[in-house]
Motif scaffolding. Sequence first.
Motif, PDB file in Angstrom:
ATOM      1  N   UNK A  55     -12.016  -0.706   0.613  1.00 21.24           N
ATOM      2  CA  UNK A  55     -13.407  -0.340   0.872  1.00 21.24           C
ATOM      3  C   UNK A  55     -14.051  -0.135  -0.487  1.00 21.24           C
ATOM      4  N   UNK A  56     -15.070  -0.903  -0.816  1.00 18.72           N
ATOM      5  CA  UNK A  56     -15.701  -0.697  -2.119  1.00 18.72           C
ATOM      6  C   UNK A  56     -16.693   0.479  -2.020  1.00 18.72           C
ATOM      7  N   UNK A  57     -17.275   0.900  -3.162  1.00 22.50           N
ATOM      8  CA  UNK A  57     -18.120   2.103  -3.115  1.00 22.50           C
ATOM      9  C   UNK A  57     -19.317   1.970  -2.175  1.00 22.50           C
ATOM     10  N   UNK A  58     -19.744   0.729  -1.880  1.00 27.18           N
ATOM     11  CA  UNK A  58     -20.898   0.614  -0.995  1.00 27.18           C
ATOM     12  C   UNK A  58     -20.494   0.356   0.459  1.00 27.18           C
ATOM     13  N   UNK A  59     -19.229   0.544   0.758  1.00 37.89           N
ATOM     14  CA  UNK A  59     -18.803   0.461   2.147  1.00 37.89           C
ATOM     15  C   UNK A  59     -18.511  -0.955   2.620  1.00 37.89           C
ATOM     16  N   UNK A  60     -18.363  -1.888   1.680  1.00 35.59           N
ATOM     17  CA  UNK A  60     -17.986  -3.252   2.063  1.00 35.59           C
ATOM     18  C   UNK A  60     -16.473  -3.379   2.001  1.00 35.59           C
ATOM     19  N   UNK A  61     -15.956  -4.242   2.864  1.00 34.00           N
ATOM     20  CA  UNK A  61     -14.510  -4.346   3.036  1.00 34.00           C
ATOM     21  C   UNK A  61     -13.958  -5.672   2.506  1.00 34.00           C
ATOM     22  N   UNK A  62     -12.831  -5.581   1.846  1.00 34.75           N
ATOM     23  CA  UNK A  62     -12.078  -6.771   1.484  1.00 34.75           C
ATOM     24  C   UNK A  62     -10.639  -6.574   1.947  1.00 34.75           C
ATOM     25  N   UNK A  63     -10.006  -7.668   2.355  1.00 38.30           N
ATOM     26  CA  UNK A  63      -8.638  -7.543   2.854  1.00 38.30           C
ATOM     27  C   UNK A  63      -7.715  -8.415   2.005  1.00 38.30           C
ATOM     28  N   UNK A  64      -6.617  -7.821   1.567  1.00 41.73           N
ATOM     29  CA  UNK A  64      -5.631  -8.571   0.800  1.00 41.73           C
ATOM     30  C   UNK A  64      -4.273  -8.424   1.475  1.00 41.73           C
ATOM     31  N   UNK A  65      -3.443  -9.433   1.314  1.00 39.04           N
ATOM     32  CA  UNK A  65      -2.137  -9.387   1.968  1.00 39.04           C
ATOM     33  C   UNK A  65      -1.059  -9.740   0.959  1.00 39.04           C
ATOM     34  N   UNK A  66       0.029  -9.018   1.003  1.00 38.66           N
ATOM     35  CA  UNK A  66       1.142  -9.438   0.161  1.00 38.66           C
ATOM     36  C   UNK A  66       2.464  -9.332   0.920  1.00 38.66           C
ATOM     37  N   UNK A  67       3.352 -10.274   0.589  1.00 37.22           N
ATOM     38  CA  UNK A  67       4.684 -10.294   1.182  1.00 37.22           C
ATOM     39  C   UNK A  67       5.664 -10.250   0.029  1.00 37.22           C
ATOM     40  N   UNK A  68       6.572  -9.306   0.084  1.00 41.05           N
ATOM     41  CA  UNK A  68       7.570  -9.108  -0.964  1.00 41.05           C
ATOM     42  C   UNK A  68       6.905  -9.062  -2.341  1.00 41.05           C
ATOM     43  N   UNK A  69       5.807  -8.320  -2.420  1.00 38.37           N
ATOM     44  CA  UNK A  69       5.142  -8.108  -3.698  1.00 38.37           C
ATOM     45  C   UNK A  69       4.302  -9.283  -4.169  1.00 38.37           C
ATOM     46  N   UNK A  70       4.258 -10.369  -3.404  1.00 38.85           N
ATOM     47  CA  UNK A  70       3.495 -11.542  -3.815  1.00 38.85           C
ATOM     48  C   UNK A  70       2.230 -11.652  -2.963  1.00 38.85           C
TER      49      UNK A  70
END
Length: 511
Positions: free
Chosen positions: A463-478
């Motif tokens: 959640x950034x400071x203005x309330x917008x969302x980003x999604x990231x995914x990692x598997x085994x640290x990658x």
Amino acid sequence: MSMENIPAVGIDLGTTYSVIAKLDNMGRPITLVNAEGDLTTPSVALFEGNEAIVGKEALKAMAIEPMAVAECAKRDIGHKVFHKVLQNKQYPPEVIEALILNKLRRDTIPQIGNFSKVVITVPAYFDEVRRKATQDAGYMAGLDVMDIINEPTAAAVAYGYQQGFLGQGYDQPRNVMVYDLGGGTFDVTIMRIENNQFIALATDGDVQLGGYDWDQRLLDLAVDAFIREHFIDPREDEVARGRLWRECEDAKRTLTSRQKCTINCEYKGKFSRIEVTRQEFEQATLDLVDRTRFTAEQTLRTSGLSWEDIDRVLLVGGSSRMPMIRSMLQQISGKVPDAGVAADEAVAQGAALHAGLILDQNMGNPGAFQIKNVNSHSLGVIGRDPQTGRRRNGIIVPRNTQLPITARRIFKTSKQDQKSVMVQVVEGESSSPDDCTYIGQCTVTGLPPNLPPGSPIEVLFDYDPSGRLRVRVSVAGRQIETEFTRENSLSKEHLDGWRMFISQEPPTDYC
Ligand code: ADP
Ligand code: MG
């Protein structure tokens, strides 16, 4: 053009009225006028052929051809299309918002030169989908939206500036309640101003409550009187209703300064002059005032403060001018509410101050103040209840959490060599996903081959400071490729098409 020449512009894109402000060369916020010479522009668009007329003219048309007029589009933001069909077309609400922004941009270019960088405000209570749609509206209007900030925060910044709290190491902490009752939305926020920081402690509100609801109550009073006299209901006709609404909105303003008003109502050749007293009006709207009182008290409790800790109650929004609001707030807080900031202009001016801050920081200068925001809705992912098998909202970032924040969640694959995982993201407080706002879904593809069942997939929600969302995914640290698809959002192609059509500005790499 050198950086110094970029004006710091802030826009309050209101449900009923919009305002644009900039900083002068002393860094002071000033409100700009539109082409008609007014400080506020009705957020209304009239559709005529291939043209859209925005502002006062469009508002007047509400009394003549309401079916061609789009008003209160902000209330529909987050939906696919505006609730009204306009000349056989359905428009996404953010397109209507873009038309309003474009007028503000066009009207002010002759005064301040060409510009595109702006800060736009949103109600604190706006969820992620509505924030994204507001940014999209800015893009379609040919703007470059540097940030979106919450309206109460902007109002508090304008107040802090006016009181001389900014930039001078002023360190006496202040707690302020910002009570913003506009035309279509209600917002209340507890802010702490300390060491040039504006920290939101708690926020709540109602996106379906505003001056418009007071208008409707007055309209109902007038209609009741009309029916008693003539036995017909002018509300059954769209045009008569539009005209009467305009009358009532005017009469409501009269009741702010006088004890009674007269409403002229004409329908099917019948005519009534209806007198309404302030007392009758207040009686008919008691429950609306009560709803705002309840939210204000609740928000105060959430912030962990009590009325003694609150130094100021700031009145923002045109509807906060109504005497019933002032007396209710005085009664519950024991303080005289502060109307020192201009109710109509404070939000846009605070946005301009924030725009100035960002431009300054882009040039490597330290900022005069800092904003700390909270999320107004809990963020969750849809899962299944292991016991009942029912779909359930698993909250991962509770509301009123300080932003920015990153929440992690581990999902497990269920099959051997699973190729993808889908994560559905919602905002809301209910444990049932159906009662929450669906933000979108994130499909994780390209998982490494031969993963055994139960392999952990780490999903990060930023959640950034203005309330917008980003999604990231990692598997085994990658980190792995993900696509976050939104339900009710326009595609880049559509946004670019509308941008060209509305603003004649070429596309940029906005995403
Ligand atoms: P928004 O930000 O939602 O567009 P504003 O803050 O501009 O709203 O407030 C607009 C609302 O304020 C309208 O419902 C308007 O009727 C109401 N309003 C403006 N002035 C007055 C007044 N003097 N008395 C009562 N209501 C007012
Ligand atoms: Mg407002």
